[in-house]
Design a protein around this motif. Structure first.
Motif, PDB file in Angstrom:
ATOM      1  N   LYS A   1       3.455   5.601  -4.267  1.00  0.00           N
ATOM      2  CA  LYS A   1       3.866   5.240  -2.968  1.00  0.00           C
ATOM      3  C   LYS A   1       4.995   4.149  -3.211  1.00  0.00           C
ATOM      4  N   GLY A   2       5.469   3.727  -2.182  1.00  0.00           N
ATOM      5  CA  GLY A   2       6.675   2.746  -2.054  1.00  0.00           C
ATOM      6  C   GLY A   2       6.007   1.293  -2.507  1.00  0.00           C
TER       7      GLY A   2
ATOM      8  N   ASP B   1       9.797  -1.391   0.991  1.00  0.00           N
ATOM      9  CA  ASP B   1       9.376  -0.310   1.395  1.00  0.00           C
ATOM     10  C   ASP B   1       8.257  -0.525   2.365  1.00  0.00           C
TER      11      ASP B   1
ATOM     12  N   ASP C   1       5.226   1.011   2.939  1.00  0.00           N
ATOM     13  CA  ASP C   1       4.100   0.944   2.354  1.00  0.00           C
ATOM     14  C   ASP C   1       3.534  -0.409   1.726  1.00  0.00           C
TER      15      ASP C   1
ATOM     16  N   GLN D   1       8.234  -1.274  -3.517  1.00  0.00           N
ATOM     17  CA  GLN D   1       9.260  -2.072  -3.811  1.00  0.00           C
ATOM     18  C   GLN D   1       9.133  -3.194  -2.376  1.00  0.00           C
TER      19      GLN D   1
END
Length: 157
Positions: free
Chosen positions: A79-80, A85, A87, A82
């Protein structure tokens, strides 16, 4: 606190807050300067800056660990992970982890400029005030293309 204690703390927080095990290494890294910790994408290990524990105590350390575990678990799940992001932001809120860690006192003091350099154009007498040095052999006046001359350096307290 030593690396073994840190490893146990990270494993405990991972199970309690995320419901998932932390299967890699968590260590203190004395070379970290401007950050509380970092998640290493290649090895999946976590480095923590020990000075945050010394300056701010265990509550700040736990916040940093939660933050890095958010990167860890999201990256492993694909999943994201960073900062930008969605998420990542949602997981930070869910586990009550800080988005940024507090700033160390010596880092704040180092960032403030201690001098101002004053340059003057030899043709049109336009004055330039800069925090960083200008290479007067390469750069010229933006107004008339005249040669720049360093006038003085003013120290700031």
């Amino acid at each position: 606190m030593e690396d073994k204690e840190l490893q146990r703390l990270v494993e405990k927080i991972s199970i309690e807050e995320f419901g998932k095990p932390f299967k890699h290494k968590a260590t203190f890294n004395s070379r970290l300067r401007s950050t509380g910790g970092r998640y290493l994408l290649g090895t999946h290990n976590i480095d923590i800056n020990k000075r945050y524990l010394e300056h701010f105590g265990e509550s700040e350390l736990i916040g940093i660990i939660k933050h890095e575990l958010c990167h860890y678990h999201l990256h492993l799940e694909g999943k994201g992970y960073q900062h930008r992001d969605l998420d990542f932001k949602r997981l930070l809120n869910k586990v009550n982890a800080p988005r940024y860690c507090s700033q160390l006192p010596e880092t704040r003091a180092r960032r403030t400029s201690k001098k101002i350099l004053i340059y003057k154009c030899s043709s049109c007498s336009l004055t330039y005030k800069r925090k960083r040095r200008i290479d007067i052999a390469r750069y010229v006046c933006g107004k008339c293309k005249g040669r720049l001359v360093k006038v003085k350096e003013v120290k700031i307290e």
